[in-house]
Design a protein around this motif. Structure first.
Motif, short mmCIF file in Angstrom:
data_model
loop_
_atom_site.label_atom_id
_atom_site.label_comp_id
_atom_site.label_asym_id
_atom_site.label_seq_id
_atom_site.Cartn_x
_atom_site.Cartn_y
_atom_site.Cartn_z
N THR A 6 0.83 -1.20 0.00
CA THR A 6 0.00 0.00 0.00
C THR A 6 0.87 1.25 0.00
N ARG A 7 1.86 1.28 0.88
CA ARG A 7 2.73 2.47 0.96
C ARG A 7 3.60 2.60 -0.29
N ARG A 8 4.05 1.46 -0.84
CA ARG A 8 4.85 1.49 -2.07
C ARG A 8 4.01 2.05 -3.22
N ALA A 9 2.77 1.60 -3.36
CA ALA A 9 1.89 2.09 -4.42
C ALA A 9 1.64 3.59 -4.27
N LYS A 10 1.48 4.05 -3.04
CA LYS A 10 1.26 5.48 -2.79
C LYS A 10 2.47 6.30 -3.24
N LEU A 11 3.68 5.82 -2.92
CA LEU A 11 4.90 6.53 -3.33
C LEU A 11 5.04 6.53 -4.85
N LEU A 12 4.77 5.39 -5.49
CA LEU A 12 4.85 5.35 -6.95
C LEU A 12 3.86 6.31 -7.60
N ALA A 13 2.68 6.44 -7.01
CA ALA A 13 1.69 7.38 -7.52
C ALA A 13 2.17 8.82 -7.36
N GLN A 14 2.80 9.13 -6.23
CA GLN A 14 3.34 10.47 -6.01
C GLN A 14 4.40 10.81 -7.06
N ILE A 15 5.25 9.85 -7.35
CA ILE A 15 6.35 10.08 -8.29
C ILE A 15 5.83 10.46 -9.66
N THR A 16 4.70 9.90 -10.08
CA THR A 16 4.19 10.13 -11.42
C THR A 16 3.30 11.37 -11.53
N GLN A 17 3.06 12.06 -10.43
CA GLN A 17 2.24 13.28 -10.47
C GLN A 17 2.98 14.40 -11.21
N GLU A 18 2.22 15.22 -11.91
CA GLU A 18 2.83 16.35 -12.60
C GLU A 18 3.43 17.34 -11.63
N ARG A 19 2.71 17.63 -10.58
CA ARG A 19 3.19 18.58 -9.58
C ARG A 19 3.45 17.80 -8.30
N VAL A 20 4.72 17.65 -7.99
CA VAL A 20 5.10 16.92 -6.79
C VAL A 20 6.08 17.79 -6.01
N ASP A 21 5.97 17.74 -4.72
CA ASP A 21 6.90 18.45 -3.85
C ASP A 21 8.13 17.56 -3.69
N PRO A 22 9.24 17.87 -4.36
CA PRO A 22 10.41 16.99 -4.32
C PRO A 22 10.94 16.74 -2.91
N ALA A 23 10.96 17.76 -2.08
CA ALA A 23 11.48 17.59 -0.72
C ALA A 23 10.55 16.70 0.09
N GLY A 24 9.26 16.92 -0.03
CA GLY A 24 8.29 16.10 0.69
C GLY A 24 8.35 14.65 0.23
N LEU A 25 8.49 14.44 -1.08
CA LEU A 25 8.60 13.09 -1.63
C LEU A 25 9.86 12.41 -1.11
N ALA A 26 10.97 13.12 -1.09
CA ALA A 26 12.23 12.55 -0.59
C ALA A 26 12.11 12.14 0.88
N LEU A 27 11.43 12.95 1.67
CA LEU A 27 11.23 12.60 3.08
C LEU A 27 10.31 11.39 3.23
N ASP A 28 9.28 11.31 2.37
CA ASP A 28 8.40 10.13 2.40
C ASP A 28 9.17 8.87 2.00
N ILE A 29 10.03 9.00 0.99
CA ILE A 29 10.83 7.85 0.55
C ILE A 29 11.82 7.45 1.65
N PHE A 30 12.42 8.43 2.32
CA PHE A 30 13.32 8.12 3.44
C PHE A 30 12.60 7.28 4.48
N GLU A 31 11.41 7.71 4.87
CA GLU A 31 10.66 6.98 5.90
C GLU A 31 10.32 5.56 5.43
N PHE A 32 9.93 5.43 4.17
CA PHE A 32 9.62 4.12 3.60
C PHE A 32 10.86 3.23 3.63
N GLN A 33 11.98 3.76 3.19
CA GLN A 33 13.23 2.98 3.19
C GLN A 33 13.62 2.58 4.61
#
Length: 107
Positions: A6-33
């Motif tokens: 579920t969390r992996r799918a959510k991150l993959l969806a974020q990555i493909t968005q046209e407008r994504v907050d890069p810093a927020g995404l990086a922090l989400d990926i850090f937490e996932f990792q």
């Protein structure tokens, strides 16, 4: 679907968005990792870095290349479809990069 999937799918969806907050995404990926990558979590724990203290990009710990030479660095539990090796220097152990999904890698 497991929490991991579920969390992996959510991150993959974020990555493909046209407008994504890069810093927020990086922090989400850090937490996932941290939560699902055993080698990365052990590294962070060794450094005494807790996810709640990582609130800016500069606070995200990066694995040294040597870790990729000595450990199988994957997030979750899966078998790789292919493994890439670094070119490295003659006589040195190459770092390894395990690929879960070749199409996702190309995308």
């Amino acid at each position: 679907m497991s929490d991991f999937e579920t969390r992996r799918a959510k991150l993959l969806a974020q990555i493909t968005q046209e407008r994504v907050d890069p810093a927020g995404l990086a922090l989400d990926i850090f937490e996932f990792q941290y939560n699902y990558n055993k080698v990365y979590r052990e590294f962070c724990d060794y450094l005494k870095v807790e996810p709640k203290s990582v609130n800016a990009l500069k606070k995200i710990p990066f694995l040294p290349i040597s870790v990729f030479k000595k450990h199988k660095v994957i997030t979750g539990d899966w078998n790789s479809v292919i493994t890439f090796k670094s070119s490295g220097t003659t006589g040195q152990v190459p770092s390894l990069h395990f690929i879960r999904d070749l199409q996702h890698y190309h995308d």
